[in-house]
Design a protein around this motif. Sequence first.
Motif, PDB file in Angstrom:
ATOM      1  N   PRO A  31      -8.668   2.712  11.181  1.00 16.01           N
ATOM      2  CA  PRO A  31      -7.528   2.028  10.581  1.00 16.01           C
ATOM      3  C   PRO A  31      -6.873   1.051  11.555  1.00 16.01           C
ATOM      4  CG  PRO A  31      -6.986   4.302  11.082  1.00 16.01           C
ATOM      5  CD  PRO A  31      -8.451   4.149  11.318  1.00 16.01           C
ATOM      6  N   GLU A  33      -3.793  -0.179  13.129  1.00 12.37           N
ATOM      7  CA  GLU A  33      -2.439   0.308  13.350  1.00 12.37           C
ATOM      8  C   GLU A  33      -1.583  -0.875  13.804  1.00 12.37           C
ATOM      9  OE1 GLU A  33      -3.084   3.592  16.042  1.00 12.37           O
ATOM     10  OE2 GLU A  33      -3.403   4.954  14.368  1.00 12.37           O
ATOM     11  N   ARG A  54      -6.229  -8.904   9.026  1.00 11.74           N
ATOM     12  CA  ARG A  54      -5.543  -7.720   9.522  1.00 11.74           C
ATOM     13  C   ARG A  54      -4.464  -8.143  10.518  1.00 11.74           C
ATOM     14  NH1 ARG A  54      -8.431  -3.510   7.739  1.00 11.74           N
ATOM     15  NH2 ARG A  54     -10.708  -3.513   7.727  1.00 11.74           N
ATOM     16  N   THR A  93       3.258   0.758   8.652  1.00 13.03           N
ATOM     17  CA  THR A  93       2.329   0.975   7.555  1.00 13.03           C
ATOM     18  C   THR A  93       3.104   0.844   6.255  1.00 13.03           C
ATOM     19  OG1 THR A  93       2.748   3.351   7.537  1.00 13.03           O
ATOM     20  CG2 THR A  93       0.878   2.594   8.862  1.00 13.03           C
ATOM     21  N   ARG A 110       0.602  -3.815   2.717  1.00 11.35           N
ATOM     22  CA  ARG A 110      -0.251  -3.087   3.661  1.00 11.35           C
ATOM     23  C   ARG A 110      -0.636  -4.049   4.783  1.00 11.35           C
ATOM     24  NH1 ARG A 110      -4.937  -0.464   0.260  1.00 11.35           N
ATOM     25  NH2 ARG A 110      -5.189   0.784   2.130  1.00 11.35           N
ATOM     26  N   GLN A 113      -4.173  -4.540   5.891  1.00  8.95           N
ATOM     27  CA  GLN A 113      -5.083  -5.097   4.892  1.00  8.95           C
ATOM     28  C   GLN A 113      -4.701  -6.537   4.534  1.00  8.95           C
ATOM     29  OE1 GLN A 113      -7.518  -3.152   3.145  1.00  8.95           O
ATOM     30  NE2 GLN A 113      -7.063  -1.236   4.168  1.00  8.95           N
TER      31      GLN A 113
END
Length: 123
Positions: A31, A33, A54, A93, A110, A113
Amino acid sequence: MKSHARSGTKRTGGRRRNVRKKRKSELGSSPTETRVGDRSLKTVETRGGNTKTRALQTDVANVATDDGVVSATIENVVENDANPNYIRRNIVTRGAVIDTSEGRARVTSRPGQDGQVNAVLVE
């Protein structure tokens, strides 16, 4: 080995070998972070030749207020239900409550994402 995978040994005690290697579609990634800091983005290729942006670090949030959407600076993370350690490490998050220049806000996007932080003021 994953718990839902087939056992690595047969009933007789012999070893099972992999039938095939992982396919490109089966690969995962750790993931993202997103931390609070100077803005830093990373572009990743996804399935079907598409891309995702990202956010590795960010210090700006688009905060929805009564007057409209305002660009605010993120000061720190106050609350994060995803992981209590994320508060100490200032990781943003979806669902995290952040301190901004406009006041406290809950993250609705998000960042790992989408590459941006959208938030709504918490009364």
